[in-house]
Design a protein around this motif. Structure first.
Motif, short mmCIF file in Angstrom:
data_model
loop_
_atom_site.label_atom_id
_atom_site.label_comp_id
_atom_site.label_asym_id
_atom_site.label_seq_id
_atom_site.Cartn_x
_atom_site.Cartn_y
_atom_site.Cartn_z
N ALA A 62 -15.28 39.61 13.47
CA ALA A 62 -15.24 39.03 14.82
C ALA A 62 -15.11 37.52 14.75
CB ALA A 62 -16.49 39.43 15.59
N SER A 63 -14.36 36.95 15.68
CA SER A 63 -14.16 35.50 15.67
C SER A 63 -15.38 34.75 16.22
CB SER A 63 -12.92 35.13 16.49
OG SER A 63 -13.05 35.60 17.82
N SER A 64 -16.17 35.41 17.04
CA SER A 64 -17.34 34.77 17.65
C SER A 64 -18.55 34.83 16.71
CB SER A 64 -17.70 35.46 18.97
OG SER A 64 -19.01 35.13 19.37
N PRO A 65 -19.13 33.70 16.32
CA PRO A 65 -20.33 33.73 15.47
C PRO A 65 -21.49 34.47 16.13
CG PRO A 65 -19.41 31.51 15.55
CD PRO A 65 -18.69 32.32 16.60
N GLN A 66 -21.65 34.30 17.45
CA GLN A 66 -22.73 34.99 18.15
C GLN A 66 -22.55 36.50 18.09
OE1 GLN A 66 -20.93 32.49 19.44
NE2 GLN A 66 -22.41 30.81 19.67
N LEU A 67 -21.31 36.95 18.17
CA LEU A 67 -21.03 38.38 18.10
C LEU A 67 -21.30 38.90 16.69
CD1 LEU A 67 -20.04 41.02 19.25
CD2 LEU A 67 -17.68 40.22 18.99
N ARG A 68 -20.90 38.14 15.67
CA ARG A 68 -21.18 38.57 14.30
C ARG A 68 -22.69 38.68 14.07
NH1 ARG A 68 -17.31 34.58 13.27
NH2 ARG A 68 -18.70 33.24 12.04
N SER A 69 -23.44 37.72 14.60
CA SER A 69 -24.90 37.76 14.46
C SER A 69 -25.50 38.97 15.18
CB SER A 69 -25.53 36.47 15.02
OG SER A 69 -25.28 35.37 14.19
N ALA A 70 -25.00 39.26 16.37
CA ALA A 70 -25.51 40.40 17.13
C ALA A 70 -25.23 41.71 16.39
CB ALA A 70 -24.88 40.42 18.52
N ALA A 71 -24.06 41.81 15.78
CA ALA A 71 -23.74 43.02 15.01
C ALA A 71 -24.65 43.16 13.80
CB ALA A 71 -22.27 42.98 14.58
N ASP A 96 -19.95 33.82 5.13
CA ASP A 96 -19.62 33.49 6.51
C ASP A 96 -19.52 31.97 6.68
OD1 ASP A 96 -19.70 35.18 9.31
OD2 ASP A 96 -20.20 33.07 9.59
N ALA A 97 -18.61 31.55 7.54
CA ALA A 97 -18.38 30.12 7.74
C ALA A 97 -19.49 29.44 8.52
CB ALA A 97 -17.05 29.91 8.47
N GLU A 98 -20.28 30.21 9.28
CA GLU A 98 -21.32 29.64 10.13
C GLU A 98 -22.70 29.80 9.50
OE1 GLU A 98 -21.07 28.03 13.01
OE2 GLU A 98 -18.86 28.16 13.03
N SER A 99 -23.44 28.71 9.42
CA SER A 99 -24.75 28.76 8.77
C SER A 99 -25.72 29.69 9.51
CB SER A 99 -25.36 27.35 8.69
OG SER A 99 -25.53 26.79 9.98
N ALA A 100 -25.65 29.75 10.84
CA ALA A 100 -26.55 30.61 11.60
C ALA A 100 -26.29 32.08 11.30
CB ALA A 100 -26.40 30.35 13.10
N VAL A 101 -25.03 32.44 11.11
CA VAL A 101 -24.69 33.83 10.78
C VAL A 101 -25.13 34.15 9.35
CG1 VAL A 101 -22.83 35.54 10.62
CG2 VAL A 101 -22.74 33.76 12.37
N ARG A 102 -24.93 33.20 8.44
CA ARG A 102 -25.37 33.42 7.05
C ARG A 102 -26.88 33.65 7.01
NH1 ARG A 102 -22.06 28.87 6.05
NH2 ARG A 102 -23.88 27.60 5.54
N ARG A 131 -23.45 30.04 -11.36
CA ARG A 131 -22.12 30.10 -11.97
C ARG A 131 -21.00 29.53 -11.13
NH1 ARG A 131 -22.68 36.41 -13.78
NH2 ARG A 131 -24.44 36.17 -15.24
N HIS A 132 -21.16 29.49 -9.81
CA HIS A 132 -20.04 29.09 -8.96
C HIS A 132 -19.75 27.60 -9.14
CE1 HIS A 132 -17.24 29.08 -5.63
NE2 HIS A 132 -17.41 30.39 -5.51
N SER A 133 -18.46 27.26 -9.21
CA SER A 133 -18.08 25.87 -9.42
C SER A 133 -18.20 25.03 -8.15
CB SER A 133 -16.63 25.80 -9.94
OG SER A 133 -15.74 26.39 -8.99
N ASN A 134 -18.21 25.70 -6.99
CA ASN A 134 -18.27 24.99 -5.72
C ASN A 134 -19.72 24.73 -5.31
OD1 ASN A 134 -18.49 25.09 -2.56
ND2 ASN A 134 -16.39 24.44 -3.01
N GLN A 135 -20.04 23.46 -5.11
CA GLN A 135 -21.40 23.07 -4.76
C GLN A 135 -21.87 23.73 -3.46
OE1 GLN A 135 -22.17 18.78 -4.68
NE2 GLN A 135 -23.35 19.04 -2.82
N GLY A 136 -20.98 23.80 -2.48
CA GLY A 136 -21.34 24.40 -1.20
C GLY A 136 -21.71 25.87 -1.33
N MET A 137 -21.00 26.59 -2.17
CA MET A 137 -21.31 28.00 -2.38
C MET A 137 -22.65 28.16 -3.11
SD MET A 137 -19.02 29.84 -0.92
CE MET A 137 -19.22 31.46 -1.65
N ARG A 138 -22.92 27.27 -4.04
CA ARG A 138 -24.22 27.34 -4.74
C ARG A 138 -25.36 27.08 -3.75
NH1 ARG A 138 -21.53 23.93 -8.26
NH2 ARG A 138 -23.08 22.25 -8.04
N TRP A 139 -25.14 26.12 -2.85
CA TRP A 139 -26.17 25.82 -1.85
C TRP A 139 -26.36 27.02 -0.92
CZ3 TRP A 139 -26.39 25.48 3.47
CH2 TRP A 139 -27.54 24.87 3.98
N ARG A 140 -25.26 27.66 -0.51
CA ARG A 140 -25.36 28.84 0.34
C ARG A 140 -26.18 29.94 -0.34
NH1 ARG A 140 -19.49 30.22 3.08
NH2 ARG A 140 -19.16 28.23 4.18
#
Length: 217
Positions: A62-71, A96-102, A131-140
């Motif tokens: 779903a494109s809506s973060p609120q909808l993804r969270s509700a699901a 997920d691209a949105e921190s609230a959904v993650r 192991r992940h080379s991307n800092q953002g993914m490691r933080w997630r």
């Protein structure tokens, strides 16, 4: 009293509309209507298991973060059947691209009863952390592990300690330290830390003041 009885009456009728709710959930158009459908399915609890595939599809696409969270909330409300969707919670918690959904997905994962699938998902997140080379993914990954709360997973604990000691990013090190503190919040969580005492002692000797504080906890 009257409003409460009316609310209970509505809840009693909800199971009869499960199919219609699932159809509304999948229908393109207004996200608000689809969110209401997902929230209504969550109220069904385990009775919504027949519509779990629709919820999975929405939670991932779903494109809506609120909808993804509700699901995700509706999937988490399935009771024991939610264990079958641990892989969805783990994937969304990381990707997920949105921190609230993650965060919603990670909390759903942490709400599952401790078992092999939960430990497996924790280990996948921990592998990404180290192991992940991307800092953002490691933080997630560290953020998601913190949301799991106290679990018994020695391999995950060891990965968190590795990140605290060795990650090049101060943000990742701090997030890993928070996750380690969250995992050690119960007797079971502390048991998973025992095999890693040598690494904890190393943190106490070599870590920053913040890391030493969390390791001491």
């Amino acid at each position: 009293g009257g409003s409460e009885s009316e609310s209970n009456s509505l809840l009693n009728f909800l199971p009869f509309f499960g199919g219609a709710l699932a159809t509304a959930l999948q229908r393109p158009g207004s996200p608000s209507l689809r969110i209401v459908a997902a929230e209504s399915l969550a109220l069904l609890g385990s009775k919504a298991v027949a519509y779990a595939d629709s919820l999975v599809d929405v939670a991932q696409k779903a494109s809506s973060p609120q909808l993804r969270s509700a699901a995700l909330q509706a999937l988490a409300a399935l009771g024991p059947a939610a264990e079958s969707y641990a892989y969805i919670f783990g994937s969304v918690a990381l990707n997920d691209a949105e921190s609230a959904v993650r965060w919603e997905a990670a909390c759903a994962l942490g709400g599952l009863s401790t078992g092999p699938e939960l430990v497996h998902q924790a280990e996948l997140l921990a592998a990404c952390l180290v192991r992940h080379s991307n800092q953002g993914m490691r933080w997630r990954a560290a953020e998601a592990l913190a949301a799991l709360g106290p679990i018994t997973a020695p391999q995950t604990t060891a990965s968190l300690l590795t990140a605290i000691l060795e990650d090049k990013s101060a943000g990742v090190r701090q997030a890993a330290a928070k996750a380690l503190a969250a995992m050690g919040g119960s007797c079971e969580g502390r048991q998973s830390i025992i095999p890693c005492l040598d690494s904890i002692l190393q943190v106490l000797r070599e870590g920053t003041a913040y890391q030493r504080k969390l390791a001491a906890q």
